[in-house]
Design a protein around this motif. Structure first.
Motif, PDB file in Angstrom:
ATOM      1  N   GLU A 202       0.835  -1.195   0.000  1.00 29.85           N
ATOM      2  CA  GLU A 202       0.000   0.000   0.000  1.00 29.85           C
ATOM      3  C   GLU A 202       0.875   1.252   0.000  1.00 29.85           C
ATOM      4  N   PRO A 203       0.298   2.397  -0.393  1.00 35.25           N
ATOM      5  CA  PRO A 203       1.064   3.649  -0.319  1.00 35.25           C
ATOM      6  C   PRO A 203       1.524   3.936   1.107  1.00 35.25           C
ATOM      7  N   ALA A 204       2.601   4.693   1.221  1.00 32.17           N
ATOM      8  CA  ALA A 204       3.203   4.993   2.527  1.00 32.17           C
ATOM      9  C   ALA A 204       2.518   6.148   3.240  1.00 32.17           C
ATOM     10  N   ALA A 209      -1.534   3.424   5.270  1.00 38.60           N
ATOM     11  CA  ALA A 209      -0.731   2.493   6.072  1.00 38.60           C
ATOM     12  C   ALA A 209      -1.477   2.054   7.326  1.00 38.60           C
ATOM     13  N   ARG A 210      -2.129   2.997   7.993  1.00 40.03           N
ATOM     14  CA  ARG A 210      -2.874   2.639   9.203  1.00 40.03           C
ATOM     15  C   ARG A 210      -4.048   1.712   8.875  1.00 40.03           C
ATOM     16  N   ALA A 211      -4.677   1.913   7.722  1.00 40.36           N
ATOM     17  CA  ALA A 211      -5.738   0.992   7.314  1.00 40.36           C
ATOM     18  C   ALA A 211      -5.185  -0.421   7.119  1.00 40.36           C
ATOM     19  N   LEU A 212      -3.960  -0.523   6.597  1.00 42.03           N
ATOM     20  CA  LEU A 212      -3.328  -1.837   6.452  1.00 42.03           C
ATOM     21  C   LEU A 212      -3.020  -2.437   7.814  1.00 42.03           C
ATOM     22  N   HIS A 213      -2.565  -1.620   8.767  1.00 41.46           N
ATOM     23  CA  HIS A 213      -2.340  -2.120  10.130  1.00 41.46           C
ATOM     24  C   HIS A 213      -3.644  -2.669  10.725  1.00 41.46           C
ATOM     25  N   TRP A 247       2.498   5.599  12.071  1.00 39.48           N
ATOM     26  CA  TRP A 247       2.280   4.539  11.091  1.00 39.48           C
ATOM     27  C   TRP A 247       3.632   3.983  10.691  1.00 39.48           C
ATOM     28  N   CYS A 248       3.623   2.754  10.177  1.00 40.30           N
ATOM     29  CA  CYS A 248       4.854   2.101   9.733  1.00 40.30           C
ATOM     30  C   CYS A 248       4.896   2.077   8.213  1.00 40.30           C
ATOM     31  N   HIS A 249       6.044   2.380   7.658  1.00 38.58           N
ATOM     32  CA  HIS A 249       6.225   2.268   6.221  1.00 38.58           C
ATOM     33  C   HIS A 249       7.700   2.066   5.919  1.00 38.58           C
TER      34      HIS A 249
END
Length: 377
Positions: A202-204, A209-213, A247-249
């Motif tokens: 996903e985009p950074a 990113a938080r949605a991916l988390h 967030w992590c990226h």
């Protein structure tokens, strides 16, 4: 450590785009305008429609597909390093939301030599799938790889998914509603075998990113999958979700081929870094590294007067790993070379809100996704 987009990948995409679109949308002035417009619609203007369909497709193929392709190399490298690439050959890959084929092309470039692949690319954009089909065929021929790509015009939120070894989703979850994101991931997990993996990139951006988390945590809570990477923490919740500003990226050094690098210079995009968030899920548990005290480095190094810090995340939480200058010693000098994405195995326990690294602390730096030929430790 620099990740390199192969010249032949750029050449394959450019030839496929030119055959599909002709010369006019690929002219430098028109193409740079379309790239800037597409970048805005990826970020701050996400609901605005493309003003020119052909120009938009040209931008997606000629720039973003090439620039994004090697993102898949990081999770594939980590799986390969761990001996966790599925054993079946040819390797069956589901490319969900395939677009112009960035993830499929990156997989062909990044997988170990001699690995044959069968790709099913699913997307609602027939013209993009046509470019992906031609580019994959050309790249495979240039690299001497046995690869087939079957294109299917369908909505990934509803399409039936056949059995596969890898399911990859490149930049597509953020285009779905919240419920649909988890549904697609769960269906992808159901499609893979016990030695398979689902890779979402996903985009950074903070929100994406938080949605991916959040998807990560939902899968872990359901018991339908286990996190392999990027986390060394296999638990929910993700510590980055505790603070709305976190967030992590990833931010990996990237070398683009000549023509794509020139487009990056003209548009002031992709400034030498490959930025993205990712998640690798498996049906069976497997840790990224065999070490209980393993910390993923989730920030750039933060040197300051008299100390060096990185932000780490592990089963113990997300916190700074700090070493004062006077505590620098042979056993902890691996901290000096630590970069975002590395794993540090540390024999020191957290104390309060950080891990204090002393002269007695031993640190081992691991680079589980190192490019071919680079030391992994």
């Amino acid at each position: 450590m620099v990740w390199i987009v192969p010249d032949e990948l750029e050449e394959a995409v450019h030839a496929a785009a030119r055959a599909a679109l002709g010369d006019a949308p690929l002219a430098t002035a028109a193409l740079t305008r379309a790239i800037v417009d597409r970048s805005r619609r990826y970020t701050s203007e996400r609901d605005r429609a493309a003003p020119d369909a052909a120009g938009d497709l040209a931008a997606r193929a000629m720039f973003f597909t090439v620039a994004d392709a090697m993102k898949i190399a990081i999770p594939l490298g980590e799986l390969a390093h761990r001996g966790a690439l599925p054993a079946r050959r040819p390797l069956r890959i589901l490319d969900l939301g395939a677009g112009c084929g960035a993830m499929s092309l990156g997989a062909i470039a990044a997988l170990p030599a001699g690995v044959a692949v069968e790709i099913l690319a699913i997307d609602r954009d027939r013209d993009a799938l046509s470019i992906a089909h031609a580019a994959v065929r050309a790249l495979a021929a240039r690299r001497g790889v046995t690869a087939t790509l079957t294109a299917r015009d369908a909505d990934i939120a509803r399409a039936a998914l056949p059995a596969a070894d890898l399911a990859v989703l490149g930049g597509v979850l953020n285009e779905l509603a919240g419920d649909a994101r988890l549904g697609v991931i769960e269906r992808a997990l159901a499609a893979i075998g016990d030695d398979g993996a689902v890779i979402a990139i996903e985009p950074a951006l903070r929100d994406t990113a938080r949605a991916l988390h959040e998807v990560r945590d939902a899968v872990l809570r359901s018991g339908r999958g286990h996190v392999f990477a990027p986390c060394t923490r296999g638990l929910a919740p993700c510590p980055a979700l505790a603070d709305p500003s976190d967030w992590c990226h990833e931010d990996r050094a990237l070398q683009l081929p000549r023509r794509t690098a020139e487009l990056a210079r003209l548009t002031h995009l992709r400034d030498g870094g490959m930025k993205f968030a990712y998640l690798v899920l498996r049906r069976q548990p497997l840790a990224l590294v065999d070490a209980a005290a393993a910390w993923r480095v989730v920030s750039a190094p933060m040197p300051a007067k008299g100390k060096l810090e990185v932000l780490g995340c592990s089963a113990a939480g997300r916190m700074p790993l700090r070493r004062l200058r006077r505590h620098r010693a042979p056993g902890n000098r691996d901290l000096d070379a630590a970069e975002r994405g590395d794993v540090l195995v540390i024999d020191a326990a957290p104390g309060g809100d950080r891990v204090e690294l002393t002269a007695e602390t031993r640190i081992e730096r691991l680079t589980p996704a190192a490019p071919r030929g680079a030391p992994r430790r």
